[in-house]
Design an enzyme around this catalytic site. Structure first.
Site, PDB file in Angstrom:
ATOM      1  N   VAL A  52       0.507  -1.398   0.001  1.00  0.00           N
ATOM      2  CA  VAL A  52      -0.009  -0.059   0.330  1.00  0.00           C
ATOM      3  C   VAL A  52       1.068   1.768  -0.199  1.00  0.00           C
ATOM      4  CG1 VAL A  52      -2.244  -1.128   0.881  1.00  0.00           C
ATOM      5  CG2 VAL A  52      -0.423   0.185   2.615  1.00  0.00           C
ATOM      6  N   TYR A  53       2.501   1.337   0.463  1.00  0.00           N
ATOM      7  CA  TYR A  53       3.139   2.563   0.112  1.00  0.00           C
ATOM      8  C   TYR A  53       3.112   2.776  -1.199  1.00  0.00           C
ATOM      9  CZ  TYR A  53       5.251   0.833   5.198  1.00  0.00           C
ATOM     10  OH  TYR A  53       5.094   0.852   6.371  1.00  0.00           O
TER      11      TYR A  53
END
Length: 311
Positions: A52-53
């Protein structure tokens, strides 16, 4: 840089790990390359990212650097899955699909450490942990861990994995831990010590506050000045935090070092901590962290900081 054993496994990781949450979101690929080069030059091995970064861009940048800048075998590559735009999802379906997407973005056939990003109360433990076992059995990861698990959650997962031969042990729990956030010492750190699980400490500098940069206000180029990250820093800008920051600054003055070095050394050498994960927007910031790694706190300074920040 010192290498430490991760849990009761044979995996060794550097006592400082490189966090990549800003890669692709404030840190461009060229700056990321400079950071990774400085980190490896200092003897660092553990690089931590997540699916998700920056919506996967962080993994893509790291993958490019694994092909062009560093030898893949010189790094311990860690990533995470289990968060979505809708919340938590540690189901078997989501986790294994997310791992395949991570491997594709990284351009590798396996990662060294794969972590469940957060506890999912809607998915049974046995389903989540079976997905971790399958990931190891299929060769897509070498070791597995969890992230942001509280004490009872870690104890449950670690015990489940030890209860039957052939299950893969939980080797780490990645948690927020600093002089401004010591809640982990109530249950999570004791659970880690009891289960033979290491702690990977994220935000060891108290979301940047322990560097002292906010002592006289909010710098225009700081996280707290950015609308999207203001709420991330705000909890640590109160009166109690200010007292701790001033104590860190006083200790730093007495030792002739920076507040950053004092705060980092405190958490890095806490029981159960295998590595403190440091993230930076710029290479200059990262180099300051790497230079600070030489400090070992005298017992009297550590005891004083323990007292002023006691949970």
């Amino acid at each position: 840089m010192e290498q430490r054993q991760l849990g009761r496994s044979g995996l060794m990781v550097s006592r400082l790990g490189l966090g990549t949450m800003t890669w692709g979101d404030g840190t461009d690929p060229n700056e990321a390359a400079s950071q990774l080069a400085a980190f490896v030059e200092a003897g660092g091995t553990l690089v931590d990212t997540a699916d998700v970064y920056a919506d996967g861009v962080s993994e893509r940048i790291l993958g490019q650097l694994l092909r062009s800048l560093v030898d893949r075998d010189d790094l311990v590559v860690a990533t995470k899955a289990g968060l979505t735009p809708r919340g938590y999802d540690a189901s078997r379906r989501h986790l294994l699909a997310a791992l395949d997407r991570s491997l594709d973005r990284l351009g590798v056939d396996h990662v060294d450490l794969w972590q469940v990003h957060a506890h999912d109360p809607a998915t049974p433990y046995e389903e989540t942990l079976a997905a971790l076992d399958e990931a190891v059995a299929s060769g897509r990861t070498r070791y597995v861990g969890v992230s942001n698990y509280g004490g009872w959650q870690l104890a449950t997962a670690a015990t489940w994995q030890r209860a039957w031969p052939g299950r893969c042990p939980i080797v780490s729990d990645q948690i927020e831990y600093s002089l401004l956030q010591r809640e982990a010492e109530r249950e999570t750190v004791p659970a880690a010590l009891d289960s033979g699980t290491s702690v990977l400490a994220w935000s060891p500098l108290g979301r940047g506050v322990l560097t002292g940069k906010y002592r006289t206000g909010i710098p225009a180029d700081s996280r707290a000045a950015r609308d999207r990250l203001e709420e991330f820093v705000a909890p640590y800008l109160g009166e109690q935090s200010s007292r701790i920051v001033e104590s860190v600054a006083t200790a730093a003055d007495g030792l002739g070092v920076t507040p950053l070095a004092v705060a980092l050394a405190w958490v890095r050498d806490q029981p159960a901590v295998a590595s403190a994960l440091v993230g930076a927007r710029t290479t200059a910031q990262l180099r300051a962290v790497l230079l600070a790694d030489d400090l070992t706190l005298p017992d009297e300074i550590r005891d004083a900081l323990d007292d002023v920040s006691d949970v």
